[in-house]
Design a protein around this motif. Structure first.
Motif, short mmCIF file in Angstrom:
data_model
loop_
_atom_site.label_atom_id
_atom_site.label_comp_id
_atom_site.label_asym_id
_atom_site.label_seq_id
_atom_site.Cartn_x
_atom_site.Cartn_y
_atom_site.Cartn_z
N LYS A 61 49.73 40.80 9.11
CA LYS A 61 49.15 42.12 9.37
C LYS A 61 49.92 43.20 8.63
N ILE A 62 51.24 43.13 8.66
CA ILE A 62 52.06 44.12 7.96
C ILE A 62 51.83 44.05 6.46
N PHE A 63 51.78 42.84 5.92
CA PHE A 63 51.54 42.68 4.48
C PHE A 63 50.15 43.21 4.12
N GLY A 64 49.16 42.94 4.95
CA GLY A 64 47.81 43.43 4.71
C GLY A 64 47.74 44.95 4.72
N LEU A 65 48.42 45.56 5.70
CA LEU A 65 48.44 47.02 5.77
C LEU A 65 49.15 47.63 4.56
N LEU A 66 50.23 47.01 4.13
CA LEU A 66 50.94 47.49 2.95
C LEU A 66 50.07 47.39 1.70
N LEU A 67 49.35 46.29 1.58
CA LEU A 67 48.46 46.09 0.44
C LEU A 67 47.35 47.13 0.43
N ILE A 68 46.74 47.36 1.58
CA ILE A 68 45.67 48.36 1.68
C ILE A 68 46.22 49.75 1.38
N SER A 69 47.40 50.05 1.90
CA SER A 69 48.03 51.35 1.63
C SER A 69 48.29 51.53 0.14
N PHE A 70 48.76 50.48 -0.51
CA PHE A 70 49.03 50.55 -1.94
C PHE A 70 47.74 50.78 -2.73
N VAL A 71 46.68 50.10 -2.35
CA VAL A 71 45.39 50.27 -3.04
C VAL A 71 44.89 51.70 -2.88
N ILE A 72 44.96 52.23 -1.67
CA ILE A 72 44.50 53.60 -1.43
C ILE A 72 45.36 54.59 -2.21
N TYR A 73 46.67 54.38 -2.21
CA TYR A 73 47.56 55.27 -2.97
C TYR A 73 47.23 55.22 -4.46
N THR A 74 46.99 54.04 -4.98
CA THR A 74 46.67 53.90 -6.40
C THR A 74 45.37 54.62 -6.74
N ILE A 75 44.37 54.50 -5.87
CA ILE A 75 43.09 55.16 -6.12
C ILE A 75 43.27 56.68 -6.12
N ILE A 76 44.08 57.18 -5.20
CA ILE A 76 44.28 58.63 -5.10
C ILE A 76 45.16 59.14 -6.25
N ALA A 77 46.22 58.41 -6.56
CA ALA A 77 47.18 58.87 -7.56
C ALA A 77 46.65 58.76 -8.98
N THR A 78 45.97 57.68 -9.31
CA THR A 78 45.47 57.47 -10.67
C THR A 78 44.04 56.94 -10.63
#
Length: 55
Positions: A7-24
């Motif tokens: 669950k923690i790994f999944g949340l981190l992955l989703i957070s990274f994807v969202i950050y990437t979409i927003i940042a670049t």
């Protein structure tokens, strides 16, 4: 313990994807286009292979 780790790994992955979409967004859209192209090519290949098995 293992379920919590997933669950923690999944949340981190989703957070990274969202950050990437927003940042670049430009790079994110290019990446999604490449993924879509790869999935499309894979599906075409599978269809061809199944077609060859039927013939």
């Amino acid at each position: 313990m293992q379920v919590q780790t997933k669950k923690i790994f999944g949340l981190l992955l989703i957070s990274f994807v969202i950050y990437t979409i927003i940042a670049t967004p430009d790079k994110a859209s290019d990446l999604i286009a490449q993924w879509f192209s790869a999935i499309s090519s894979s599906c075409k290949w599978v269809g061809t292979q199944i077609g060859n098995l039927i013939d």
